[in-house]
Scaffold this active site. Structure first.
Site: not given
Ligand code: PEP
Length: 270
Positions: A20, A22, A107, A109, A178, A184, A223
């Site tokens: 992703n 973003k 997602h 976000e 998630e 993040g 992460s």
């Molecule tokens: C995400 O935004 O789906 C995600 C998993 O981000 P990160 O790997 O940076 O935690």
């Protein structure tokens, strides 16, 4: 597997690594990133699919960059409508036409900053399926929800909302767990937490359709990096990863992919 994406059996049996991107990237850096991935990994292994999800304006560029590479392209969001007077929205049909085979839906976000709710996630998943895309449906609890012992209540609510719209036996779907507190932050959930929640999600889907639940890919996001990938991906109910920041670095992304490959038993059919 056709040019429009993996067939149903392919989706249900494989491991997945989905990047992703973003709201990052530009024409030059996207090209460099794909070239970097290809330099480290000339061809993805057929047992584990690789998908990259750029921002909308770059879908067509990525269609070009990934042509013939075995890398798939997805969007990060899609409208719950196929067409109409919805200013600023992007139809899943448009994503499909521009070379996308997947779209992330729900997602955290988008829930956090755009106020998306469970019902919208369900409608978006259905529209994506109707347009021929594979939705990567995201569910996950906040830190406060986990701390107050409501993780399963939240996951069940999100899952039921999405699956209320989905005809499980006929549809191609990827589910992503998630936890919002792991996205993040640099702090991934422990493999034990991930396994427990994936198992919970699979059991909840099995209430609707046992056979579908057994084959549904459930991937983890939050992460993930090369250093922790193998411990997460080795868990029995984890079928791959949704990767944010580490997907912006070709070396790290391919290293995570290689860790995923290591978790696939050698005798597993491609
Ligand atoms: C995400 O935004 O789906 C995600 C998993 O981000 P990160 O790997 O940076 O935690």
């Amino acid at each position: 597997m056709g040019p429009q994406g993996p067939d149903k059996e392919g989706v249900m049996k494989k491991k997945w690594l989905i990047g992703n991107w973003k709201m990052h990237g530009n024409l030059a850096s996207n090209k460099a990133l794909i070239e970097g991935i290809r330099a480290e990994l000339p061809e993805p292994d057929p047992r584990a699919e690789l998908v990259v999800c750029p921002a909308f304006p770059y879908l067509y560029q990525l269609k070009d960059l990934t042509a013939g590479t075995g890398i798939y392209v997805g969007a990060q969001n899609a409208s719950d409508h196929l067409q109409g007077a919805y200013t600023g929205e992007t139809s899943p049909l448009m994503i499909k036409e521009l070379g996308g085979s997947f779209t992330i839906i729900g997602h955290s976000e988008r829930r956090q900053y755009q106020g998306e709710n469970d019902g919208l996630m369900g409608r978006k998943s259905l529209a994506a399926i109707d347009a021929g895309l594979i939705p990567v449906i995201c569910v996950g609890e906040t830190a406060e929800e986990r701390d107050s012992g409501r993780t399963h209540e939240v996951l069940a609510r999100q899952l039921d909302a999405a699956f209320g719209y989905i005809r499980t036996a006929h549809d191609k779907i990827i589910l992503a767990y998630e936890p919002r507190w792991a996205i993040g932050t640099g702090i991934a959930a422990t493999p034990e937490i991930v396994q427990a929640e994936h198992e919970f999600l699979r059991q909840r889907i099995a209430i609707r359709d046992k056979e579908f639940a057994a084959r549904l890919p459930i991937i983890y996001g939050g992460s993930v990096k090369a250093a922790n990938a193998i411990s997460l991906f080795s868990m029995p109910d984890v079928d791959g990863g949704l990767i944010g920041s580490a997907a912006l670095n070709a070396t790290e992304f391919v290293a995570i992919y290689r860790e995923l490959l290591q978790t696939i038993p050698a005798d597993e059919a491609a």
